[in-house]
Motif scaffolding. Structure first.
Motif, PDB file in Angstrom:
ATOM      1  N   LEU A 182       0.811  -1.214   0.000  1.00  0.00           N
ATOM      2  CA  LEU A 182       0.000   0.000   0.000  1.00  0.00           C
ATOM      3  C   LEU A 182       0.846   1.268   0.000  1.00  0.00           C
ATOM      4  CD1 LEU A 182      -2.923   0.887  -0.016  1.00  0.00           C
ATOM      5  CD2 LEU A 182      -2.886   0.876   2.487  1.00  0.00           C
ATOM      6  N   GLU A 183       1.912   1.249   0.784  1.00  0.00           N
ATOM      7  CA  GLU A 183       2.773   2.430   0.848  1.00  0.00           C
ATOM      8  C   GLU A 183       3.359   2.744  -0.528  1.00  0.00           C
ATOM      9  OE1 GLU A 183       6.883   3.775   3.144  1.00  0.00           O
ATOM     10  OE2 GLU A 183       5.537   2.336   4.107  1.00  0.00           O
ATOM     11  N   ASP A 184       3.870   1.726  -1.192  1.00  0.00           N
ATOM     12  CA  ASP A 184       4.447   1.906  -2.525  1.00  0.00           C
ATOM     13  C   ASP A 184       3.376   2.301  -3.543  1.00  0.00           C
ATOM     14  OD1 ASP A 184       6.691   1.524  -4.487  1.00  0.00           O
ATOM     15  OD2 ASP A 184       5.345  -0.025  -5.242  1.00  0.00           O
ATOM     16  N   LEU A 189       0.415   6.152  -7.065  1.00  0.00           N
ATOM     17  CA  LEU A 189      -0.838   6.848  -7.381  1.00  0.00           C
ATOM     18  C   LEU A 189      -0.632   8.354  -7.377  1.00  0.00           C
ATOM     19  CD1 LEU A 189      -3.618   4.877  -5.452  1.00  0.00           C
ATOM     20  CD2 LEU A 189      -3.641   5.442  -7.892  1.00  0.00           C
ATOM     21  N   GLU A 190       0.109   8.836  -6.394  1.00  0.00           N
ATOM     22  CA  GLU A 190       0.381  10.275  -6.312  1.00  0.00           C
ATOM     23  C   GLU A 190       1.215  10.727  -7.508  1.00  0.00           C
ATOM     24  OE1 GLU A 190       2.539  13.461  -3.297  1.00  0.00           O
ATOM     25  OE2 GLU A 190       1.923  11.494  -2.532  1.00  0.00           O
ATOM     26  N   GLU A 191       2.203   9.914  -7.871  1.00  0.00           N
ATOM     27  CA  GLU A 191       3.021  10.235  -9.048  1.00  0.00           C
ATOM     28  C   GLU A 191       2.154  10.237 -10.301  1.00  0.00           C
ATOM     29  OE1 GLU A 191       6.082   7.318  -9.131  1.00  0.00           O
ATOM     30  OE2 GLU A 191       7.286   8.282  -7.554  1.00  0.00           O
ATOM     31  N   ASP A 298       4.365   2.423 -15.615  1.00  0.00           N
ATOM     32  CA  ASP A 298       3.683   3.444 -14.801  1.00  0.00           C
ATOM     33  C   ASP A 298       2.169   3.235 -14.904  1.00  0.00           C
ATOM     34  OD1 ASP A 298       3.862   4.030 -17.512  1.00  0.00           O
ATOM     35  OD2 ASP A 298       3.842   6.195 -17.204  1.00  0.00           O
ATOM     36  N   ILE A 299       1.720   2.048 -14.468  1.00  0.00           N
ATOM     37  CA  ILE A 299       0.365   1.609 -14.736  1.00  0.00           C
ATOM     38  C   ILE A 299      -0.688   2.523 -14.117  1.00  0.00           C
ATOM     39  CG2 ILE A 299       0.241   0.038 -12.753  1.00  0.00           C
ATOM     40  CD1 ILE A 299      -1.153  -0.553 -16.282  1.00  0.00           C
TER      41      ILE A 299
END
Length: 411
Positions: A182-184, A189-191, A298-299
């Motif tokens: 989740l952290e990764d 998601l933010e990127e 970068d899915i």
């Protein structure tokens, strides 16, 4: 006695050797990477991964700081000899195998060296091989050597049921659902929000055009042809601004492109999306509604620009790509097979719609329903995101895997 063992265990760091034959990087490899990264970072276990090829998977392991050795063997006999020499050098306490070829060598070496072996079954072997001959050989090898594994892990209840029906002992099979780091994932998601892929510009689509996205390797088991037939029916019946984006590579690419052309969804002369400039929108070409984007790393940036996630597999042990789609807030349409039934909810807090594999009418109706109903898409997306975070987070996968390890190391 048990208290004495627990104290000894706390002062000893068990060494787990993961044996993985694959060199490619797909759903199973992403889960193995996630698992060994978590085990390494927590420090309760020393972890080494053995791969058979120096390729993308081994590269990712090294980038993550995971100890990795490459066998570079050419046949099963060499696999065993090279793995046996490595085991003699490393002296692991437990061998964890993934896949038939890796399990064959790992089990034989484990038996010879009196090391317990646990095997993770990531998929239904019957659907892994398109060739009936190769399928028969692999299933027979698995059947003949499975007694050499002390325990089995499956990624879904559905897959556990299949294994027990094939003769695996039920008391030696545990279900450990795949999990998302989740952290990764939240960082990605933010990127993705900051640096979107420019998908609409890449494909020349207007803001009002909806995107149906499927992330899956181009393999017969993933059911792309079934998906395209239903998608073609939607276009023919309703003629709405809707495009299908396929992310993934595989042996079926040429055949699927030919089928898309036959259905009027793809045509000669179309610019290959991967070569197009994302910042240079092109004028849409009438009749070309399916886009083969190949493999993408970068899915999340692509998921965030899409409207509906769809996965139409004949069989799916669990479906990590589906979880990624839900985490990105997309409503999902999936076939009612394998572990997908354990992910997608249709009740009071629906996350998507389930359809029978091969039911083109049902799949067409599901696509059309979500296309027309923005509110339903939003609600399903919100429910799906919450469910993924709550039920399919990596920490639970780590906890359950470590429980299997602890039980084997006590025996």
């Amino acid at each position: 006695m048990e208290e004495t063992y627990d104290k000894a265990l706390r002062s000893w760091t068990p060494h787990v050797l993961h044996v993985v034959a694959a060199g490619e990087f797909g759903g199973a490899e992403s889960q193995i990477l996630s698992l060994v990264k978590g085990l390494t970072q927590e420090g309760e276990y020393k972890v080494t991964v053995v791969t058979y090829y120096d390729a993308r998977f081994s590269q990712k392991l090294r980038e993550a700081g995971v100890a990795c050795r490459t066998l570079r063997s050419g046949n099963p006999f060499q696999d065993k000899l090279k793995l046996q020499a490595l085991v003699k050098s490393l002296q692991p306490d437990l061998i964890h195998t993934h896949g038939v070829r890796a399990s064959l060598a790992g089990r034989l070496v484990g038996k010879a060296k009196h090391i317990p072996v646990v095997t993770t079954i990531h998929s239904d072997l019957y659907y892994d091989y398109a060739s009936p001959g190769k399928r028969k050989i692999m299933m027979e090898l698995e059947q003949r050597t499975r007694s050499l594994s002390q325990h089995f892990i499956t990624v879904s209840e559905a897959l556990k049921t299949i294994l027990i029906e094939r003769g695996y002992p039920s008391d030696r099979v545990s279900v450990v659902h795949n999990g998302i780091d989740l952290e990764d994932a939240l960082v990605k998601l933010e990127e993705g929000q900051r640096r979107k892929a420019g998908l609409r510009g890449m494909l020349g689509l207007s803001a009002r055009t909806q995107i149906l996205i499927c992330v899956a390797r181009l393999h017969p088991v993933k059911g792309h042809e079934f998906l395209m037939r239903a998608f073609a029916a939607v276009k023919q019946e309703y003629n709405r601004p809707l495009h299908l984006v396929l992310i993934g590579e595989g042996s079926e690419r040429s055949a699927l492109m030919a089928k898309a052309m036959e259905l009027g969804l793809y045509g000669e002369g179309e610019t290959t999306p991967s070569k197009a400039k994302p910042t240079s929108p092109k004028k849409p070409v009438p009749g070309r509604y399916v886009h083969f984007l190949g493999e993408r790393h970068d899915i999340y940036s692509y998921l965030l620009e899409s409207n509906i996630f769809v996965l139409t597999s004949k069989m799916e042990a669990l479906g990590i790509a589906l979880l990624e789609g839900m985490l990105a807030g997309l409503p999902v349409i999936a076939t009612k097979v394998g572990g997908l039934k354990e992910i997608v909810l249709e009740g009071d807090e629906p996350t998507g719609i389930l359809v029978d594999y091969g039911d083109e009418v049902g799949l067409t109706a599901a696509i059309q329903m979500l296309y027309d109903d923005h509110t339903r898409r939003r609600i399903m997306g919100e429910h799906g995101q919450r469910r993924t975070i709550k039920a399919f987070e990596q920490k639970q996968m780590l906890k359950e895997t470590k429980a299997v390890y602890a039980a084997l190391l006590q025996n």
